[in-house]
Design a protein around this motif. Structure first.
Motif, short mmCIF file in Angstrom:
data_model
loop_
_atom_site.label_atom_id
_atom_site.label_comp_id
_atom_site.label_asym_id
_atom_site.label_seq_id
_atom_site.Cartn_x
_atom_site.Cartn_y
_atom_site.Cartn_z
N LYS A 88 0.85 -1.21 0.00
CA LYS A 88 0.00 0.00 0.00
C LYS A 88 0.88 1.24 0.00
O LYS A 88 1.99 1.24 0.53
CB LYS A 88 -0.96 0.00 1.19
N SER A 89 0.35 2.32 -0.58
CA SER A 89 1.14 3.54 -0.71
C SER A 89 1.40 4.18 0.64
O SER A 89 0.53 4.22 1.51
CB SER A 89 0.41 4.56 -1.61
N GLY A 90 2.60 4.70 0.80
CA GLY A 90 2.97 5.40 2.03
C GLY A 90 4.33 6.02 1.86
O GLY A 90 4.98 5.88 0.82
N VAL A 91 4.75 6.74 2.89
CA VAL A 91 6.07 7.37 2.83
C VAL A 91 6.73 7.30 4.20
O VAL A 91 6.07 7.48 5.22
CB VAL A 91 5.96 8.83 2.33
N ALA A 92 8.02 6.97 4.21
CA ALA A 92 8.81 7.03 5.44
C ALA A 92 9.75 8.22 5.31
O ALA A 92 10.41 8.40 4.29
CB ALA A 92 9.59 5.74 5.63
N VAL A 93 9.78 9.04 6.35
CA VAL A 93 10.54 10.29 6.32
C VAL A 93 11.63 10.25 7.36
O VAL A 93 11.40 9.81 8.48
CB VAL A 93 9.63 11.51 6.66
N CYS A 94 12.82 10.74 6.99
CA CYS A 94 13.90 10.76 7.95
C CYS A 94 14.74 12.01 7.74
O CYS A 94 15.22 12.27 6.64
CB CYS A 94 14.75 9.50 7.73
N THR A 95 14.89 12.80 8.80
CA THR A 95 15.85 13.91 8.72
C THR A 95 17.16 13.43 9.34
O THR A 95 17.17 12.58 10.23
CB THR A 95 15.34 15.17 9.44
N LEU A 96 18.26 13.95 8.84
CA LEU A 96 19.57 13.43 9.22
C LEU A 96 20.34 14.46 10.06
O LEU A 96 20.33 15.65 9.74
CB LEU A 96 20.37 13.09 7.96
N SER A 97 21.00 13.98 11.10
CA SER A 97 21.75 14.93 11.93
C SER A 97 22.98 15.43 11.19
O SER A 97 23.38 16.58 11.34
CB SER A 97 22.13 14.29 13.27
N SER A 98 23.59 14.57 10.39
CA SER A 98 24.61 15.07 9.46
C SER A 98 24.32 14.48 8.09
O SER A 98 23.92 13.32 7.98
CB SER A 98 26.02 14.74 9.94
N PRO A 99 24.50 15.29 7.04
CA PRO A 99 24.07 14.87 5.70
C PRO A 99 24.78 13.62 5.18
O PRO A 99 25.91 13.33 5.55
CB PRO A 99 24.39 16.07 4.83
N ILE A 100 24.07 12.89 4.33
CA ILE A 100 24.60 11.67 3.70
C ILE A 100 24.64 11.92 2.20
O ILE A 100 23.77 12.59 1.65
CB ILE A 100 23.66 10.49 4.00
N LYS A 101 25.64 11.34 1.54
CA LYS A 101 25.75 11.56 0.10
C LYS A 101 24.83 10.64 -0.71
O LYS A 101 24.79 9.43 -0.49
CB LYS A 101 27.19 11.36 -0.35
N PHE A 102 24.10 11.25 -1.61
CA PHE A 102 23.31 10.53 -2.62
C PHE A 102 23.78 11.05 -3.98
O PHE A 102 24.26 12.17 -4.09
CB PHE A 102 21.82 10.86 -2.49
N HIS A 103 23.57 10.26 -5.00
CA HIS A 103 23.83 10.75 -6.36
C HIS A 103 22.63 11.54 -6.84
O HIS A 103 21.50 11.31 -6.42
CB HIS A 103 24.13 9.58 -7.29
N ARG A 104 22.90 12.47 -7.76
CA ARG A 104 21.84 13.34 -8.27
C ARG A 104 20.97 12.67 -9.31
O ARG A 104 21.47 11.98 -10.18
CB ARG A 104 22.46 14.59 -8.93
#
Lengths: 158, 98
Positions: free
Chosen positions: A76-92
């Motif tokens: 079923k549709s949903g979203v998990a949200v997480c804010t980070l205390s220090s940023p993590i690298k993702f690719h663009r």
């Protein structure tokens, strides 16, 4: 789809610490799984997709990632949200070879895109509003985050 | 009157491209265009080109497709949306009537 069904307070996490994109995706996938949103195959599918089609969105000082995968892995549709205390690298997303620091991760479980699109559209449109994004990372109160997301969904009088 | 046929491309052809499609339909119909969108994965662009006037993509797509391409995140994040719409319209060319 009712707002309460889209934003689940159990799936909001604040100021967390992770070492990599894979770790935060793994953690949020486990939470989605525990709460019955996704199938067991989801986590690996998202991680694989992220390698090929990354989801980091370069917005400015604060950046957001929206990992997701095919509907076959979703219950079923949903979203998990997480804010980070220090940023993590993702690719663009738009320049997959480049890495950017990400401050907020929205792991999207989409089972039926058309039903979910209004929510998604409002969510992603809010990323362009600096004050909204800043508000999301400045709090460690889940209720506050839920309220901000609720306000996003209320905009434009819908 | 010819409909404007847009191929909207993202990584999975599910989440991002749905958001972008609805936004394009909304913004272009405000400007008087009749719009039809088709969505696909970046890996399936070449087999979805038939009848397509323009491609709007959030991820890189192959070069030399023979169809104009606008690569932008503007319809997702709302940043630079007006400029992106102008780019789409300028690349459509003259054969698509309002």
């Amino acid at each position: 789809m009712k707002f309460e069904e889209m934003i689940d307070e159990k799936l909001i996490f604040t100021k967390m610490d992770f070492g990599s994109a894979g770790e935060v995706i793994g953690f949020l996938s486990d939470e989605l799984f525990k709460n019955g949103y996704i199938k067991e195959t989801f986590k690996q599918a998202v991680i694989e997709r992220e390698k090929k089609y990354p989801t980091g969105l370069q917005l400015g000082n604060i950046n957001v990632a929206i990992p997701h995968t095919d509907i076959e892995h979703v219950i079923k549709s949903g979203v998990a949200v997480c804010t980070l205390s220090s940023p993590i690298k993702f690719h663009r997303m738009d320049k997959p070879r480049e890495e950017i620091p990400i401050h907020i991760v929205f792991l999207l479980a989409v089972s039926e895109p058309n039903e979910y699109v209004k929510f998604l559209s409002k969510l992603t449109s809010s990323f362009g509003k600096k004050e909204t994004i800043r508000a999301l990372i400045s709090t460690d109160n889940k209720k506050q985050i839920k309220k901000i997301l609720k306000d996003i969904l209320k905009e434009d009088g819908e | 009157m010819k409909k404007l046929k847009i191929l909207v491309v993202c990584g999975t052809g599910i989440a991002t491209s749905t958001v972008v499609s609805r936004k394009l339909e909304e913004k272009l119909s405000e400007r008087g265009y009749e719009v039809e969108t088709r969505q696909c994965k970046a890996s399936e662009v070449e087999s979805n080109l038939e009848g397509i006037d323009i491609i709007v993509a959030t991820t890189p797509v192959p070069e030399n497709l023979g169809v104009p391409v606008v690569r932008t995140l503007a319809f997702l994040t709302g940043v630079g949306e007006d400029e992106a719409i102008e780019e789409v319209i300028s690349k459509i060319g003259g054969d698509v009537q309002k």
